[in-house]
Design a protein around this motif. Structure first.
Motif, PDB file in Angstrom:
ATOM      1  N   LEU A 163       0.994  -1.463   0.057  1.00 58.33           N
ATOM      2  CA  LEU A 163      -0.037  -0.073   0.036  1.00 58.33           C
ATOM      3  C   LEU A 163       0.886   1.176  -0.104  1.00 58.33           C
ATOM      4  O   LEU A 163       0.354   2.342  -0.152  1.00 58.33           O
ATOM      5  CB  LEU A 163      -0.905   0.137   1.284  1.00 58.33           C
ATOM      6  CG  LEU A 163      -1.927  -0.971   1.367  1.00 58.33           C
ATOM      7  CD1 LEU A 163      -2.719  -1.158   2.539  1.00 58.33           C
ATOM      8  CD2 LEU A 163      -2.820  -1.455   0.309  1.00 58.33           C
ATOM      9  N   HIS A 165       0.195  -4.275  -8.047  1.00 57.92           N
ATOM     10  CA  HIS A 165      -0.473  -4.258  -9.147  1.00 57.92           C
ATOM     11  C   HIS A 165      -1.360  -5.306  -9.569  1.00 57.92           C
ATOM     12  O   HIS A 165      -1.993  -5.778 -10.495  1.00 57.92           O
ATOM     13  CB  HIS A 165       0.416  -3.809 -10.399  1.00 57.92           C
ATOM     14  CG  HIS A 165       1.301  -2.722 -10.137  1.00 57.92           C
ATOM     15  ND1 HIS A 165       0.596  -1.455 -10.230  1.00 57.92           N
ATOM     16  CD2 HIS A 165       2.676  -2.393 -10.008  1.00 57.92           C
ATOM     17  CE1 HIS A 165       1.450  -0.444 -10.066  1.00 57.92           C
ATOM     18  NE2 HIS A 165       2.693  -1.100  -9.528  1.00 57.92           N
ATOM     19  N   PRO A 197     -14.279   7.884  -0.428  1.00 58.60           N
ATOM     20  CA  PRO A 197     -13.861   7.794  -1.862  1.00 58.60           C
ATOM     21  C   PRO A 197     -12.824   9.064  -1.982  1.00 58.60           C
ATOM     22  O   PRO A 197     -13.014  10.183  -1.313  1.00 58.60           O
ATOM     23  CB  PRO A 197     -15.259   7.977  -2.408  1.00 58.60           C
ATOM     24  CG  PRO A 197     -16.215   7.733  -1.390  1.00 58.60           C
ATOM     25  CD  PRO A 197     -15.566   7.887  -0.321  1.00 58.60           C
ATOM     26  N   LYS A 198     -12.012   8.777  -2.892  1.00 60.62           N
ATOM     27  CA  LYS A 198     -10.967   9.839  -3.265  1.00 60.62           C
ATOM     28  C   LYS A 198     -11.560  10.711  -4.143  1.00 60.62           C
ATOM     29  O   LYS A 198     -12.294  10.636  -5.008  1.00 60.62           O
ATOM     30  CB  LYS A 198      -9.695   9.091  -4.146  1.00 60.62           C
ATOM     31  CG  LYS A 198      -8.905   8.167  -3.261  1.00 60.62           C
ATOM     32  CD  LYS A 198      -7.892   7.664  -4.169  1.00 60.62           C
ATOM     33  CE  LYS A 198      -6.682   6.807  -3.134  1.00 60.62           C
ATOM     34  NZ  LYS A 198      -5.672   6.407  -4.162  1.00 60.62           N
ATOM     35  N   MET A 249      -8.749   7.022   4.234  1.00 59.25           N
ATOM     36  CA  MET A 249      -8.728   5.700   3.329  1.00 59.25           C
ATOM     37  C   MET A 249      -9.963   5.311   3.171  1.00 59.25           C
ATOM     38  O   MET A 249     -10.172   4.581   1.940  1.00 59.25           O
ATOM     39  CB  MET A 249      -7.514   4.908   3.907  1.00 59.25           C
ATOM     40  CG  MET A 249      -6.179   5.235   3.875  1.00 59.25           C
ATOM     41  SD  MET A 249      -5.232   4.144   5.059  1.00 59.25           S
ATOM     42  CE  MET A 249      -5.027   2.775   3.935  1.00 59.25           C
ATOM     43  N   PRO A 281      -6.231  -6.596  -5.076  1.00 61.64           N
ATOM     44  CA  PRO A 281      -7.297  -5.787  -5.216  1.00 61.64           C
ATOM     45  C   PRO A 281      -6.982  -4.729  -4.133  1.00 61.64           C
ATOM     46  O   PRO A 281      -7.400  -4.847  -3.066  1.00 61.64           O
ATOM     47  CB  PRO A 281      -8.689  -6.500  -4.821  1.00 61.64           C
ATOM     48  CG  PRO A 281      -8.167  -7.611  -4.062  1.00 61.64           C
ATOM     49  CD  PRO A 281      -6.818  -8.033  -4.828  1.00 61.64           C
ATOM     50  N   VAL A 282      -6.044  -3.622  -4.359  1.00 58.96           N
ATOM     51  CA  VAL A 282      -5.383  -2.863  -3.483  1.00 58.96           C
ATOM     52  C   VAL A 282      -6.759  -1.897  -2.764  1.00 58.96           C
ATOM     53  O   VAL A 282      -6.565  -1.866  -1.716  1.00 58.96           O
ATOM     54  CB  VAL A 282      -4.339  -1.983  -4.150  1.00 58.96           C
ATOM     55  CG1 VAL A 282      -3.742  -0.749  -3.314  1.00 58.96           C
ATOM     56  CG2 VAL A 282      -3.259  -2.791  -4.667  1.00 58.96           C
ATOM     57  N   ASN A 283      -7.369  -1.662  -3.565  1.00 55.80           N
ATOM     58  CA  ASN A 283      -8.689  -0.618  -2.913  1.00 55.80           C
ATOM     59  C   ASN A 283      -9.338  -1.431  -2.106  1.00 55.80           C
ATOM     60  O   ASN A 283      -9.820  -0.844  -0.833  1.00 55.80           O
ATOM     61  CB  ASN A 283      -9.673  -0.256  -4.076  1.00 55.80           C
ATOM     62  CG  ASN A 283      -8.882   0.811  -5.209  1.00 55.80           C
ATOM     63  OD1 ASN A 283      -7.854   1.534  -4.509  1.00 55.80           O
ATOM     64  ND2 ASN A 283      -9.508   0.843  -6.514  1.00 55.80           N
ATOM     65  N   THR A 284      -9.684  -2.512  -2.115  1.00 59.97           N
ATOM     66  CA  THR A 284     -10.362  -3.388  -0.979  1.00 59.97           C
ATOM     67  C   THR A 284      -9.392  -3.582   0.150  1.00 59.97           C
ATOM     68  O   THR A 284      -9.740  -3.397   1.327  1.00 59.97           O
ATOM     69  CB  THR A 284     -10.893  -4.781  -1.699  1.00 59.97           C
ATOM     70  OG1 THR A 284     -11.548  -4.627  -2.729  1.00 59.97           O
ATOM     71  CG2 THR A 284     -11.491  -5.657  -0.613  1.00 59.97           C
ATOM     72  N   ARG A 310      -6.932  -1.475   0.928  1.00 59.16           N
ATOM     73  CA  ARG A 310      -7.057  -0.258   1.429  1.00 59.16           C
ATOM     74  C   ARG A 310      -8.012   0.022   2.616  1.00 59.16           C
ATOM     75  O   ARG A 310      -7.794   0.494   3.687  1.00 59.16           O
ATOM     76  CB  ARG A 310      -6.870   0.553   0.516  1.00 59.16           C
ATOM     77  CG  ARG A 310      -5.555   0.940   0.001  1.00 59.16           C
ATOM     78  CD  ARG A 310      -5.634   2.060  -1.136  1.00 59.16           C
ATOM     79  NE  ARG A 310      -5.904   3.120  -0.429  1.00 59.16           N
ATOM     80  CZ  ARG A 310      -4.526   4.090   0.050  1.00 59.16           C
ATOM     81  NH1 ARG A 310      -3.485   3.620  -0.190  1.00 59.16           N
ATOM     82  NH2 ARG A 310      -4.967   5.264   0.412  1.00 59.16           N
ATOM     83  N   LYS A 311      -9.307  -0.272   2.316  1.00 64.50           N
ATOM     84  CA  LYS A 311     -10.601  -0.355   3.264  1.00 64.50           C
ATOM     85  C   LYS A 311     -10.110  -1.360   4.582  1.00 64.50           C
ATOM     86  O   LYS A 311     -10.419  -0.703   5.780  1.00 64.50           O
ATOM     87  CB  LYS A 311     -11.539  -0.558   2.461  1.00 64.50           C
ATOM     88  CG  LYS A 311     -11.977   0.265   1.126  1.00 64.50           C
ATOM     89  CD  LYS A 311     -13.178   0.174   0.598  1.00 64.50           C
ATOM     90  CE  LYS A 311     -13.588   1.062  -0.301  1.00 64.50           C
ATOM     91  NZ  LYS A 311     -14.720   1.180  -1.018  1.00 64.50           N
TER      92      LYS A 311
END
Length: 266
Positions: free
Chosen positions: A23, A239, A127-128, A124, A242-245, A247-248
């Motif tokens: 991350l 890469h 939403p960005k 984090m 699922p980095v977004n998941t 991160r949460k």
């Protein structure tokens, strides 16, 4: 050292290093609360567990930063001109802040850490928002001011600076690849200066074998050995997973761990 403590430090290094590489965020957000729990379980006074956790975590981050830096540099993701300008100020800010931390109560440090990490976790989770980019070439005076501030805050909460420098560099119209890579490089001088400061700040009342200043050396060795390898794995998988998941999930973990640490020192 008992086998259960060895396993605890190694496991912490494995997880913190992997998440740091994946991350682009220093492992201090995980290490400080977990180290606080470990030191409390070892019978260390609550007055010093947070200080010891900060010093041990910051010293351990050196290897994680070096490992992550090597990967990002190999991929051409580090803007070295920015690093060279910021590095002296990062060192000054980080080193000076350790002397402040050594003189603040454990409760005050825990409150500051919990508030800061909860704020990062909430950011984090949200939403960005689109970043209104500014000029790509920040002035040296601006980089000096940002470097001093980032170094100081990083030492107080034992992070590599990524949570602060990545948004700043993105705001300066630097693409995410270079923002993360440059942040990884910035983490090394922060950790070196912060570790030096915590090593120098001895506490006579802290009676724990193999401790120098506010750094527990066996913990550093075990965490560093594990995180050095897992940080590289995390960086390479950044890469592919699922980095977004993640991160949460990581954000929720940061908040819960910070609140747990605060509970220990109340």
């Amino acid at each position: 050292m008992a086998i259960e403590w060895i396993l605890a430090f190694v496991s912490l290094g494995v997880f913190a290093g992997f998440m740091a590489g994946l991350l682009g965020i220093g492992g201090g957000g995980i290490m400080v609360p977990m180290l606080t729990s470990i030191f409390v379980a070892q019978g260390i006074s609550p007055d010093y567990v947070v200080h010891l956790a900060l010093g041990t975590s910051m010293t351990s981050i050196m290897m994680t930063s070096l490992s992550s830096l090597r990967v990002h540099h190999a991929k051409g993701g580090v803007l070295w001109p920015i690093v060279k300008v910021m590095a002296p100020w990062l060192i000054i800010g980080s080193f000076a802040a350790t002397f402040i931390a050594a003189r603040i109560s454990g409760y005050a440090l825990a409150v500051f850490f919990a508030i800061f990490m909860s704020y990062i976790g909430i950011k984090m989770l949200r939403p960005k928002k689109a970043i209104v980019a500014e000029s790509r070439n920040p002035r040296k005076l601006e980089l000096a001011a940002v470097g001093t501030g980032v170094g100081a805050i990083s030492a107080l909460v034992s992070i590599g600076g990524g949570t602060l420098t990545v948004p700043y560099l993105s705001w300066r119209n630097i693409t995410l690849k270079y923002a993360i890579g440059t942040s990884a490089a910035i983490g090394l001088p922060i950790s070196l200066a912060g570790a030096s400061g915590y090593l120098l700040n001895a506490q006579p009342q802290l009676d724990l074998p193999y401790t120098v200043g506010l750094v527990y050396l066996p913990g550093v060795v075990l965490i560093s050995a594990a995180s050095f390898f897992t940080a590289r794995i995390g960086a390479k998988l950044a890469h592919k997973l699922p980095v977004n998941t993640l991160r949460k999930i990581f954000a929720i973990l940061l908040i819960l761990l910070s609140l747990k640490m605060l509970w220990y020192v109340l």
